[in-house]
Design a protein around this motif. Structure first.
Motif, PDB file in Angstrom:
ATOM      1  N   LEU A 141       0.827  -1.204   0.000  1.00  0.00           N
ATOM      2  CA  LEU A 141       0.000   0.000   0.000  1.00  0.00           C
ATOM      3  C   LEU A 141       0.863   1.256   0.000  1.00  0.00           C
ATOM      4  CD1 LEU A 141      -2.837  -1.033   2.509  1.00  0.00           C
ATOM      5  CD2 LEU A 141      -3.057  -0.668   0.045  1.00  0.00           C
ATOM      6  N   ARG A 142       1.939   1.249   0.745  1.00  0.00           N
ATOM      7  CA  ARG A 142       2.830   2.414   0.757  1.00  0.00           C
ATOM      8  C   ARG A 142       3.452   2.639  -0.621  1.00  0.00           C
ATOM      9  NH1 ARG A 142       6.139   1.650   6.480  1.00  0.00           N
ATOM     10  NH2 ARG A 142       4.400   2.268   7.868  1.00  0.00           N
ATOM     11  N   LYS A 143       3.787   1.536  -1.291  1.00  0.00           N
ATOM     12  CA  LYS A 143       4.346   1.656  -2.641  1.00  0.00           C
ATOM     13  C   LYS A 143       3.334   2.267  -3.597  1.00  0.00           C
ATOM     14  CE  LYS A 143       6.550  -1.081  -6.293  1.00  0.00           C
ATOM     15  NZ  LYS A 143       6.978  -2.448  -6.702  1.00  0.00           N
ATOM     16  N   VAL A 145       0.841   4.228  -2.773  1.00  0.00           N
ATOM     17  CA  VAL A 145       0.662   5.648  -2.422  1.00  0.00           C
ATOM     18  C   VAL A 145       1.794   6.475  -3.005  1.00  0.00           C
ATOM     19  CG1 VAL A 145       0.667   7.281  -0.498  1.00  0.00           C
ATOM     20  CG2 VAL A 145      -0.706   5.194  -0.363  1.00  0.00           C
ATOM     21  N   LEU A 146       3.016   5.932  -2.882  1.00  0.00           N
ATOM     22  CA  LEU A 146       4.161   6.657  -3.436  1.00  0.00           C
ATOM     23  C   LEU A 146       4.036   6.820  -4.962  1.00  0.00           C
ATOM     24  CD1 LEU A 146       6.911   7.937  -2.869  1.00  0.00           C
ATOM     25  CD2 LEU A 146       7.939   5.662  -3.198  1.00  0.00           C
ATOM     26  N   GLN A 147       3.581   5.743  -5.627  1.00  0.00           N
ATOM     27  CA  GLN A 147       3.400   5.803  -7.090  1.00  0.00           C
ATOM     28  C   GLN A 147       2.337   6.832  -7.459  1.00  0.00           C
ATOM     29  OE1 GLN A 147       5.194   4.139  -9.356  1.00  0.00           O
ATOM     30  NE2 GLN A 147       4.056   5.004 -11.107  1.00  0.00           N
ATOM     31  N   ASN A 148       1.245   6.869  -6.714  1.00  0.00           N
ATOM     32  CA  ASN A 148       0.168   7.817  -6.990  1.00  0.00           C
ATOM     33  C   ASN A 148       0.624   9.256  -6.752  1.00  0.00           C
ATOM     34  OD1 ASN A 148      -1.716   5.908  -7.786  1.00  0.00           O
ATOM     35  ND2 ASN A 148      -2.564   5.663  -5.720  1.00  0.00           N
ATOM     36  N   ARG A 149       1.426   9.461  -5.734  1.00  0.00           N
ATOM     37  CA  ARG A 149       1.931  10.807  -5.485  1.00  0.00           C
ATOM     38  C   ARG A 149       2.840  11.274  -6.625  1.00  0.00           C
ATOM     39  NH1 ARG A 149       3.562  10.570   0.975  1.00  0.00           N
ATOM     40  NH2 ARG A 149       1.402  10.655   1.772  1.00  0.00           N
ATOM     41  N   TYR A 150       3.623  10.321  -7.085  1.00  0.00           N
ATOM     42  CA  TYR A 150       4.492  10.665  -8.220  1.00  0.00           C
ATOM     43  C   TYR A 150       3.659  11.020  -9.446  1.00  0.00           C
ATOM     44  CZ  TYR A 150       7.616  10.041 -12.185  1.00  0.00           C
ATOM     45  OH  TYR A 150       8.307  10.221 -13.365  1.00  0.00           O
ATOM     46  N   GLU A 151       2.665  10.202  -9.758  1.00  0.00           N
ATOM     47  CA  GLU A 151       1.795  10.457 -10.886  1.00  0.00           C
ATOM     48  C   GLU A 151       1.052  11.772 -10.705  1.00  0.00           C
ATOM     49  OE1 GLU A 151       1.369   8.975 -13.760  1.00  0.00           O
ATOM     50  OE2 GLU A 151       2.878   7.417 -13.365  1.00  0.00           O
ATOM     51  N   LEU A 152       0.604  12.013  -9.456  1.00  0.00           N
ATOM     52  CA  LEU A 152      -0.131  13.250  -9.181  1.00  0.00           C
ATOM     53  C   LEU A 152       0.754  14.471  -9.419  1.00  0.00           C
ATOM     54  CD1 LEU A 152      -2.676  14.675  -8.154  1.00  0.00           C
ATOM     55  CD2 LEU A 152      -1.796  14.374  -5.805  1.00  0.00           C
ATOM     56  N   GLN A 153       1.993  14.386  -8.969  1.00  0.00           N
ATOM     57  CA  GLN A 153       2.925  15.499  -9.188  1.00  0.00           C
ATOM     58  C   GLN A 153       3.194  15.715 -10.683  1.00  0.00           C
ATOM     59  OE1 GLN A 153       4.055  17.517  -6.745  1.00  0.00           O
ATOM     60  NE2 GLN A 153       4.898  18.794  -8.407  1.00  0.00           N
ATOM     61  N   ARG A 154       3.339  14.594 -11.394  1.00  0.00           N
ATOM     62  CA  ARG A 154       3.581  14.700 -12.837  1.00  0.00           C
ATOM     63  C   ARG A 154       2.385  15.311 -13.550  1.00  0.00           C
ATOM     64  NH1 ARG A 154       2.614  11.984 -17.344  1.00  0.00           N
ATOM     65  NH2 ARG A 154       1.454  10.353 -16.231  1.00  0.00           N
ATOM     66  N   ILE A 155       1.172  14.879 -13.221  1.00  0.00           N
ATOM     67  CA  ILE A 155      -0.040  15.409 -13.842  1.00  0.00           C
ATOM     68  C   ILE A 155      -0.232  16.877 -13.468  1.00  0.00           C
ATOM     69  CG2 ILE A 155      -2.568  15.234 -13.901  1.00  0.00           C
ATOM     70  CD1 ILE A 155      -1.099  13.101 -15.532  1.00  0.00           C
ATOM     71  N   SER A 156       0.106  17.180 -12.184  1.00  0.00           N
ATOM     72  CA  SER A 156      -0.031  18.571 -11.739  1.00  0.00           C
ATOM     73  C   SER A 156       0.882  19.496 -12.553  1.00  0.00           C
ATOM     74  CB  SER A 156       0.302  18.670 -10.250  1.00  0.00           C
ATOM     75  OG  SER A 156       0.216  20.019  -9.815  1.00  0.00           O
ATOM     76  N   ASP A 157       2.112  19.028 -12.763  1.00  0.00           N
ATOM     77  CA  ASP A 157       3.034  19.835 -13.566  1.00  0.00           C
ATOM     78  C   ASP A 157       2.548  19.966 -15.031  1.00  0.00           C
ATOM     79  OD1 ASP A 157       4.584  20.077 -11.323  1.00  0.00           O
ATOM     80  OD2 ASP A 157       5.989  18.471 -11.881  1.00  0.00           O
ATOM     81  N   SER A 158       2.036  18.834 -15.531  1.00  0.00           N
ATOM     82  CA  SER A 158       1.542  18.841 -16.910  1.00  0.00           C
ATOM     83  C   SER A 158       0.332  19.757 -17.048  1.00  0.00           C
ATOM     84  CB  SER A 158       1.190  17.419 -17.350  1.00  0.00           C
ATOM     85  OG  SER A 158       0.634  17.422 -18.665  1.00  0.00           O
ATOM     86  N   TYR A 185      -8.787  13.563 -11.606  1.00  0.00           N
ATOM     87  CA  TYR A 185      -8.893  12.110 -11.374  1.00  0.00           C
ATOM     88  C   TYR A 185      -7.696  11.605 -10.567  1.00  0.00           C
ATOM     89  CZ  TYR A 185      -8.455   7.120 -12.342  1.00  0.00           C
ATOM     90  OH  TYR A 185      -8.274   5.755 -12.216  1.00  0.00           O
ATOM     91  N   LYS A 186      -6.503  11.989 -10.991  1.00  0.00           N
ATOM     92  CA  LYS A 186      -5.313  11.538 -10.283  1.00  0.00           C
ATOM     93  C   LYS A 186      -5.282  12.058  -8.837  1.00  0.00           C
ATOM     94  CE  LYS A 186      -3.243   9.102 -13.480  1.00  0.00           C
ATOM     95  NZ  LYS A 186      -2.938   7.661 -13.271  1.00  0.00           N
ATOM     96  N   THR A 187      -5.743  13.272  -8.651  1.00  0.00           N
ATOM     97  CA  THR A 187      -5.787  13.843  -7.286  1.00  0.00           C
ATOM     98  C   THR A 187      -6.724  13.040  -6.394  1.00  0.00           C
ATOM     99  OG1 THR A 187      -5.329  16.060  -8.151  1.00  0.00           O
ATOM    100  CG2 THR A 187      -6.285  15.913  -5.938  1.00  0.00           C
ATOM    101  N   ARG A 188      -7.896  12.722  -6.960  1.00  0.00           N
ATOM    102  CA  ARG A 188      -8.874  11.943  -6.157  1.00  0.00           C
ATOM    103  C   ARG A 188      -8.348  10.540  -5.885  1.00  0.00           C
ATOM    104  NH1 ARG A 188     -11.957  11.853  -2.027  1.00  0.00           N
ATOM    105  NH2 ARG A 188     -13.725  10.411  -2.193  1.00  0.00           N
ATOM    106  N   ALA A 189      -7.685   9.911  -6.883  1.00  0.00           N
ATOM    107  CA  ALA A 189      -7.131   8.560  -6.697  1.00  0.00           C
ATOM    108  C   ALA A 189      -6.052   8.557  -5.621  1.00  0.00           C
ATOM    109  CB  ALA A 189      -6.578   8.061  -8.033  1.00  0.00           C
ATOM    110  N   ALA A 190      -5.221   9.595  -5.595  1.00  0.00           N
ATOM    111  CA  ALA A 190      -4.166   9.687  -4.579  1.00  0.00           C
ATOM    112  C   ALA A 190      -4.773   9.831  -3.182  1.00  0.00           C
ATOM    113  CB  ALA A 190      -3.244  10.855  -4.894  1.00  0.00           C
ATOM    114  N   GLU A 191      -5.858  10.611  -3.085  1.00  0.00           N
ATOM    115  CA  GLU A 191      -6.521  10.774  -1.781  1.00  0.00           C
ATOM    116  C   GLU A 191      -7.102   9.446  -1.285  1.00  0.00           C
ATOM    117  OE1 GLU A 191      -9.380  13.772  -2.461  1.00  0.00           O
ATOM    118  OE2 GLU A 191      -7.930  15.442  -2.382  1.00  0.00           O
ATOM    119  N   LEU A 192      -7.698   8.690  -2.221  1.00  0.00           N
ATOM    120  CA  LEU A 192      -8.257   7.390  -1.832  1.00  0.00           C
ATOM    121  C   LEU A 192      -7.167   6.416  -1.403  1.00  0.00           C
ATOM    122  CD1 LEU A 192     -11.010   6.938  -4.590  1.00  0.00           C
ATOM    123  CD2 LEU A 192     -11.327   7.481  -2.166  1.00  0.00           C
ATOM    124  N   GLU A 193      -6.050   6.435  -2.096  1.00  0.00           N
ATOM    125  CA  GLU A 193      -4.941   5.567  -1.707  1.00  0.00           C
ATOM    126  C   GLU A 193      -4.425   5.934  -0.318  1.00  0.00           C
ATOM    127  OE1 GLU A 193      -3.593   2.951  -2.991  1.00  0.00           O
ATOM    128  OE2 GLU A 193      -4.721   2.868  -4.858  1.00  0.00           O
TER     129      GLU A 193
END
Length: 417
Positions: A141-143, A145-158, A185-193
């Motif tokens: 689960l921690r992995k 969450v870390l992956q989702n945060r990375y994706e969220l940061q990437r999407i946020s920058d994009s 979507y990515k933000t909500r997925a990261a929050e759920l994770e």
């Protein structure tokens, strides 16, 4: 010529009849005198136990011979059943608290310990496997969450770049809307994770606590069984003298069965058994005195057992000051229990008259004569040496106090000097 003889008096002519009548009347008078006069008995002066009624200090006390006993003694019982394998301490030996008295054997207990130990090892392995599974799940689960945060940061920058390009006219409004939806979507997925990880952490804490409690319970269960192995070694519960050892090697002892007794040797009590006459007079706290080798020692009544058996009851006394040196258990000790304070009263010495007369009457010596007459009296309190006289005698009266078993129930005694 005939001579006329003078006629004799009648009492001369009938002297034998007169003499017989006199003897008969004397016997009759003597018989009547015996019938209507007090019964008398002559005794030897050397056998008389004479005493005088005097005003004296009277202290009511009970004098008894007591037996020295330990103030405290504990029974030694077996906490577990088994066979006596070895007796270490001998009866009568002095032991210290914790010393081994005897060793028991119990094959069934050893088998039970082995079964419990195997079961404990299996349970511990099962608990460890569950903990590893929880740790792996948490890591996964921690992995995520870390992956989702990375994706969220990437999407946020994009998305930020898309906004800048839209302002510059490089991207259309539709392309910006697609970037915004993907970002949300990515933000909500990261929050759920993150929420899932928090829930898993709380559940893991609860499960770890339950596993820990179960593990401790299993360990305690095994330790209880293991502790029974220590019970096979019977130890002295306190320092003292081992007595009443009732077992022999090879004997089977049941759980709770009595093995012996340990008596404390540094504190003593003295047990006496007075007659039931004193049961309402002797109470805890009364002063007493014990005599050992001619020396008095202060004591007091410690405990009274009110149960009467064979017309006696039990009283325990304790030393209140110095304890006699070299005192031994079972030794006899003369004690006096005081029932009040000294008073000045009319007294007579004790004697066997009480057992015959019940203290209702006594032979009182007639002043100036060698005889004593039966006199009714009333006695009060008593101690081992004196009776208190309430009625029937005055100071200076002499009485007979002994030998009553020989006198019967006569009214008067007489003797020669």
């Amino acid at each position: 010529m005939d001579i006329q003889l003078k006629k004799k008096p009648w009492f001369v002519r009938h002297k034998y009849y007169v003499l017989g009548g006199v003897v008969f009347l004397s016997l009759a008078a003597y018989t009547v005198a015996l019938l209507f006069s007090p019964e008398k008995q002559r005794v030897s002066a050397d056998t008389l136990g004479l005493a005088e009624a005097v005003q004296a200090d009277f202290l009511e006390y009970v004098e008894q011979e007591g037996v020295v006993q330990p103030m405290l003694s504990l029974r030694v019982n077996s906490r577990i059943s088994g066979y006596v394998e070895r007796i270490v301490a001998e009866e009568g030996a002095r032991v210290r608290q914790g010393d081994t008295l005897l060793v028991l054997s119990n094959p069934e207990l050893l088998d039970e310990m082995e079964v419990q130990e195997n079961a404990l090892h299996k349970q511990l392995m099962s608990y460890r496997e569950q903990e590893i599974e929880m740790e792996q799940k948490t890591l996964l689960l921690r992995k995520q969450v870390l992956q989702n945060r990375y994706e969220l940061q990437r999407i946020s920058d994009s998305y930020a770049l898309s906004q800048e390009e839209f302002r510059m006219g490089i991207k259309s409004k539709a392309e910006l809307e697609v970037a915004r939806q993907e970002y949300e979507y990515k933000t909500r997925a990261a929050e759920l994770e993150q929420e899932s990880l928090q829930h898993d952490s709380a559940a893991t804490i609860v499960r770890r606590s339950l596993i820990r409690n179960d593990r401790e319970q299993e360990i305690r269960k095994f330790e209880r069984v293991k502790a029974k192995q220590e019970w096979l070694v019977v130890r002295a519960p306190l320092t003292g003298q081992l007595s009443n050892l009732t077992v022999v090697p090879g004997q089977q002892v049941q759980a709770g069965g009595e093995i012996g007794e340990v008596k404390v040797l540094d504190r003593y009590k003295v047990r006496v058994t007075p007659g039931e006459y004193y049961i309402d007079r002797i109470v805890s706290g009364l002063p007493a005195k014990g005599t050992y080798k001619g020396k008095p020692y202060a004591m007091s009544v410690r405990r009274v057992v009110p149960e009467v058996k064979d017309r006696m009851f039990t009283v325990d006394l304790a030393f209140t000051g110095e304890v006699p040196p070299s005192l031994r258990l079972g030794q006899a000790l003369r004690v006096q229990i005081e029932l009040g304070n000294p008073e000045r009263v009319l007294t007579i010495p004790r004697g066997d008259f009480y057992s015959v007369t019940g203290g209702q009457w006594i032979y009182k010596v007639v002043p100036g004569e060698n005889r004593a007459v039966r006199t009714f009296i009333r006695l009060g309190r008593q101690n081992p040496k004196q009776y208190e006289v309430l009625e029937g005698l005055r100071p200076g009266d002499r009485v007979i106090t002994s030998g009553y078993s020989r006198y019967g129930d006569v009214e008067e005694l007489a003797w020669d000097e």
